[in-house]
Design a protein around this motif. Structure first.
Motif, mmCIF file in Angstrom:
data_model
loop_
_atom_site.group_PDB
_atom_site.id
_atom_site.type_symbol
_atom_site.label_atom_id
_atom_site.label_comp_id
_atom_site.label_asym_id
_atom_site.label_seq_id
_atom_site.Cartn_x
_atom_site.Cartn_y
_atom_site.Cartn_z
ATOM 1 N N THR A 56 11.699 30.447 27.758
ATOM 2 C CA THR A 56 12.926 29.742 27.397
ATOM 3 C C THR A 56 13.426 30.201 26.030
ATOM 4 O OG1 THR A 56 12.287 27.847 28.731
ATOM 5 C CG2 THR A 56 13.953 27.458 27.040
ATOM 6 N N THR A 59 15.059 33.526 26.403
ATOM 7 C CA THR A 59 16.382 33.372 27.019
ATOM 8 C C THR A 59 17.407 32.904 25.984
ATOM 9 O OG1 THR A 59 15.421 32.877 29.177
ATOM 10 C CG2 THR A 59 17.683 32.146 28.812
ATOM 11 N N LYS A 86 13.630 25.399 34.226
ATOM 12 C CA LYS A 86 12.847 26.610 34.489
ATOM 13 C C LYS A 86 11.567 26.240 35.239
ATOM 14 C CE LYS A 86 13.127 30.013 31.472
ATOM 15 N NZ LYS A 86 13.606 31.226 32.100
ATOM 16 N N GLU A 120 21.485 29.104 31.662
ATOM 17 C CA GLU A 120 20.895 29.482 32.951
ATOM 18 C C GLU A 120 21.747 30.531 33.664
ATOM 19 O OE1 GLU A 120 20.417 25.616 34.798
ATOM 20 O OE2 GLU A 120 18.255 25.827 34.609
#
Length: 195
Positions: A56, A59, A86, A120
């Motif tokens: 995460t 990302t 996730k 996302e």
């Protein structure tokens, strides 16, 4: 976004970009325990929770670096929601039966949800691009990688030992091929429907 006021938690995004170890440690100290607890309560373990946290943060880093992510909501809610989603996606992917989630009551505002959804979608696009890029031939990959790092097509042609005209034409063909690969995957329509 015009007059949007950025949240004071933007410092966490800046810390990721600058690799500020003191504030990165603060992220782990303040926000990781909640994620670890959630994952442990929902069919996971400490190790998997740490993986989800790391993925995460990567990302978020990529989105901040490539898209200039500016938070207008608390980092805690945004980060937790991303980790939670996730993890749920991972459970769905690796499960042949219905996934039951022990849902705790979490106060998450609309801004956090919006930011998590944008991240996302960004990540899904990035993964799809990477997956399809890997399917290109060696010559296309080499040419496109060179154009990602070298801005001048003349320099790209020189580096690859090709003529300027050839490199421009080949780049256009390679981008067309990559676009077609991306657009012909079911994932593309799924991402498009999220927008």
């Amino acid at each position: 976004m015009g007059n949007t006021k950025f949240h004071s938690d933007q410092k966490y995004i800046e810390a990721l970009l600058k690799n500020d170890t003191a504030i990165l440690s603060e992220i782990y100290d303040k926000f990781a325990p909640k994620v670890v607890g959630y994952i442990k309560n929902n069919s996971g373990d400490e190790s998997r929770a740490q993986d989800i946290i790391q993925e995460t943060l990567i990302t978020i880093y990529k989105q901040a670096k490539e898209k200039g992510l500016q938070l207008t909501c608390p980092f805690d809610a945004y980060f937790f929601l991303l980790c939670k989603r996730k993890w749920l996606n991972e459970l769905k992917k690796h499960s042949n039966h219905q996934v039951t989630i022990n849902e705790e009551i979490v106060s998450i505002d609309d801004e956090s949800v919006r930011f998590a959804e944008e991240t996302e979608i960004f990540n899904a696009k990035h993964e799809l691009f990477k997956e399809m890029f890997d399917q290109l031939g060696k010559a296309c990959k080499e040419l496109l990688k060179a154009t990602f790092t070298i801005k001048s097509m003349e320099e790209v042609a020189l580096k690859l030992g090709q003529s300027y005209g050839y490199v421009r034409k080949k780049k256009s063909l390679c981008i067309g091929q990559l676009t077609k690969l991306v657009q012909n995957t079911p994932k593309f329509n799924k991402i498009k429907n999220l927008l």
